[in-house]
Design a protein around this motif. Structure first.
Motif, PDB file in Angstrom:
ATOM      1  N   GLY A  53      28.864  34.824  48.154  1.00 21.13           N
ATOM      2  CA  GLY A  53      30.186  35.067  47.607  1.00 21.13           C
ATOM      3  C   GLY A  53      31.028  33.808  47.602  1.00 21.13           C
ATOM      4  O   GLY A  53      30.624  32.762  48.119  1.00 21.13           O
TER       5      GLY A  53
ATOM      6  N   LEU B 164      28.133  33.748  39.749  1.00 18.50           N
ATOM      7  CA  LEU B 164      27.755  33.708  41.154  1.00 18.50           C
ATOM      8  C   LEU B 164      26.457  34.497  41.336  1.00 18.50           C
ATOM      9  O   LEU B 164      26.197  35.438  40.571  1.00 18.50           O
ATOM     10  CB  LEU B 164      28.832  34.343  42.054  1.00 18.50           C
ATOM     11  CG  LEU B 164      30.095  33.548  42.365  1.00 18.50           C
ATOM     12  CD1 LEU B 164      31.081  34.413  43.126  1.00 18.50           C
ATOM     13  CD2 LEU B 164      29.776  32.272  43.132  1.00 18.50           C
TER      14      LEU B 164
ATOM     15  N   LEU C 252      24.635  36.572  44.334  1.00 25.38           N
ATOM     16  CA  LEU C 252      24.655  37.121  45.669  1.00 25.38           C
ATOM     17  C   LEU C 252      23.231  37.389  46.146  1.00 25.38           C
ATOM     18  O   LEU C 252      22.374  37.786  45.358  1.00 25.38           O
ATOM     19  CB  LEU C 252      25.456  38.422  45.709  1.00 25.38           C
ATOM     20  CG  LEU C 252      26.885  38.370  45.175  1.00 25.38           C
ATOM     21  CD1 LEU C 252      27.559  39.715  45.366  1.00 25.38           C
ATOM     22  CD2 LEU C 252      27.684  37.272  45.835  1.00 25.38           C
TER      23      LEU C 252
ATOM     24  N   ARG D 178      30.733  47.526  45.477  1.00 33.63           N
ATOM     25  CA  ARG D 178      31.878  46.648  45.657  1.00 33.63           C
ATOM     26  C   ARG D 178      33.108  47.472  45.945  1.00 33.63           C
ATOM     27  O   ARG D 178      33.214  48.627  45.532  1.00 33.63           O
ATOM     28  CB  ARG D 178      32.081  45.746  44.435  1.00 33.63           C
ATOM     29  CG  ARG D 178      32.538  46.475  43.183  1.00 33.63           C
ATOM     30  CD  ARG D 178      32.600  45.515  42.026  1.00 33.63           C
ATOM     31  NE  ARG D 178      33.124  46.148  40.817  1.00 33.63           N
ATOM     32  CZ  ARG D 178      33.200  45.545  39.637  1.00 33.63           C
ATOM     33  NH1 ARG D 178      32.785  44.280  39.488  1.00 33.63           N
ATOM     34  NH2 ARG D 178      33.687  46.189  38.601  1.00 33.63           N
TER      35      ARG D 178
ATOM     36  N   LEU E 291      32.099  36.352  34.814  1.00 32.72           N
ATOM     37  CA  LEU E 291      32.947  37.055  35.771  1.00 32.72           C
ATOM     38  C   LEU E 291      34.380  37.158  35.276  1.00 32.72           C
ATOM     39  O   LEU E 291      34.894  36.255  34.598  1.00 32.72           O
ATOM     40  CB  LEU E 291      32.882  36.368  37.124  1.00 32.72           C
ATOM     41  CG  LEU E 291      31.603  36.643  37.915  1.00 32.72           C
ATOM     42  CD1 LEU E 291      31.392  35.612  39.000  1.00 32.72           C
ATOM     43  CD2 LEU E 291      31.651  38.052  38.504  1.00 32.72           C
TER      44      LEU E 291
ATOM     45  N   THR F 173      36.872  40.924  41.185  1.00 31.56           N
ATOM     46  CA  THR F 173      37.250  40.531  42.537  1.00 31.56           C
ATOM     47  C   THR F 173      37.132  41.711  43.487  1.00 31.56           C
ATOM     48  O   THR F 173      37.705  42.778  43.251  1.00 31.56           O
ATOM     49  CB  THR F 173      38.686  39.978  42.552  1.00 31.56           C
ATOM     50  OG1 THR F 173      38.729  38.779  41.783  1.00 31.56           O
ATOM     51  CG2 THR F 173      39.142  39.695  43.975  1.00 31.56           C
TER      52      THR F 173
ATOM     53  N   TYR G 167      31.722  42.601  48.084  1.00 29.37           N
ATOM     54  CA  TYR G 167      30.458  43.131  47.603  1.00 29.37           C
ATOM     55  C   TYR G 167      29.547  43.439  48.794  1.00 29.37           C
ATOM     56  O   TYR G 167      29.351  42.587  49.661  1.00 29.37           O
ATOM     57  CB  TYR G 167      29.787  42.149  46.653  1.00 29.37           C
ATOM     58  CG  TYR G 167      30.431  42.149  45.289  1.00 29.37           C
ATOM     59  CD1 TYR G 167      31.706  41.618  45.089  1.00 29.37           C
ATOM     60  CD2 TYR G 167      29.782  42.711  44.189  1.00 29.37           C
ATOM     61  CE1 TYR G 167      32.309  41.647  43.840  1.00 29.37           C
ATOM     62  CE2 TYR G 167      30.377  42.741  42.930  1.00 29.37           C
ATOM     63  CZ  TYR G 167      31.636  42.209  42.770  1.00 29.37           C
ATOM     64  OH  TYR G 167      32.234  42.231  41.534  1.00 29.37           O
TER      65      TYR G 167
ATOM     66  N   THR H 228      30.405  40.523  51.378  1.00 21.86           N
ATOM     67  CA  THR H 228      30.739  39.151  51.038  1.00 21.86           C
ATOM     68  C   THR H 228      31.839  39.172  49.979  1.00 21.86           C
ATOM     69  O   THR H 228      31.775  39.949  49.017  1.00 21.86           O
ATOM     70  CB  THR H 228      29.496  38.373  50.546  1.00 21.86           C
ATOM     71  OG1 THR H 228      29.824  37.001  50.342  1.00 21.86           O
ATOM     72  CG2 THR H 228      28.925  38.945  49.263  1.00 21.86           C
ATOM     73  N   GLN H 229      32.834  38.325  50.177  1.00 22.77           N
ATOM     74  CA  GLN H 229      34.001  38.333  49.293  1.00 22.77           C
ATOM     75  C   GLN H 229      33.712  37.562  48.009  1.00 22.77           C
ATOM     76  O   GLN H 229      33.217  36.428  48.053  1.00 22.77           O
ATOM     77  CB  GLN H 229      35.201  37.709  49.997  1.00 22.77           C
ATOM     78  CG  GLN H 229      36.451  37.585  49.133  1.00 22.77           C
ATOM     79  CD  GLN H 229      37.096  38.925  48.839  1.00 22.77           C
ATOM     80  OE1 GLN H 229      37.290  39.736  49.735  1.00 22.77           O
ATOM     81  NE2 GLN H 229      37.453  39.160  47.574  1.00 22.77           N
ATOM     82  N   VAL H 230      34.042  38.173  46.896  1.00 23.83           N
ATOM     83  CA  VAL H 230      33.992  37.514  45.590  1.00 23.83           C
ATOM     84  C   VAL H 230      35.401  37.532  45.017  1.00 23.83           C
ATOM     85  O   VAL H 230      35.996  38.597  44.880  1.00 23.83           O
ATOM     86  CB  VAL H 230      33.014  38.227  44.645  1.00 23.83           C
ATOM     87  CG1 VAL H 230      33.138  37.663  43.216  1.00 23.83           C
ATOM     88  CG2 VAL H 230      31.585  38.095  45.149  1.00 23.83           C
TER      89      VAL H 230
END
Length: 124
Positions: free
Chosen positions: A9, A18, A20, A38, A86, A91, A94, A118-120
């Motif tokens: 992320g 991105l 993951l 998410r 994206l 946002t 995830y 994990t932050q996106v």
């Protein structure tokens, strides 16, 4: 018991990509359907995609519309989520999840194990 650890992320501009990853350890990886969910602030956890041992994939078409691709490497006990084009609305945190068996479920309550998330963050 299955342990799941997500990575990959981060912060990306709109239109970016991105990838993951989710590394699984513990029980036999092949016995599990692997999924990605998410959760955005103030919203419920949303199904993104899932994949069987065989490679058969299921997507939440409303939200990802061909931009995301799920895959798995059974030799490395890892599942991936490639995210392209994206958007700020992607946002979220995830999460990787594992469901014992061969049936794909799109509801989070069906899954047996979860990663820490994990932050996106997608900036406009």
């Amino acid at each position: 018991q299955v342990q799941l650890v997500e990575s990959g992320g981060g912060l990306v501009q709109a239109g970016g990509s991105l990838r993951l990853s989710c590394a699984a350890s513990g029980r036999t990886f092949s016995s599990y359907v692997m999924g990605w969910f998410r959760q955005a602030p103030g919203k419920e956890r949303e199904f993104v995609a899932a994949i069987k041992w065989t490679g058969s994939m299921t997507y939440n078409l409303d939200s990802v519309k061909g931009r995301f691709t799920i895959s798995r490497d059974n030799t490395k006990n890892t599942v991936f989520l490639q995210m392209n084009s994206l958007k700020p609305e992607d946002t979220a945190v995830y999460y990787c999840a594992a469901k014992y068996g061969t049936v794909v479920y799109t509801v989070s309550t069906a899954y047996d194990y979860w990663g820490q998330g994990t932050q996106v963050t997608v900036s406009s």
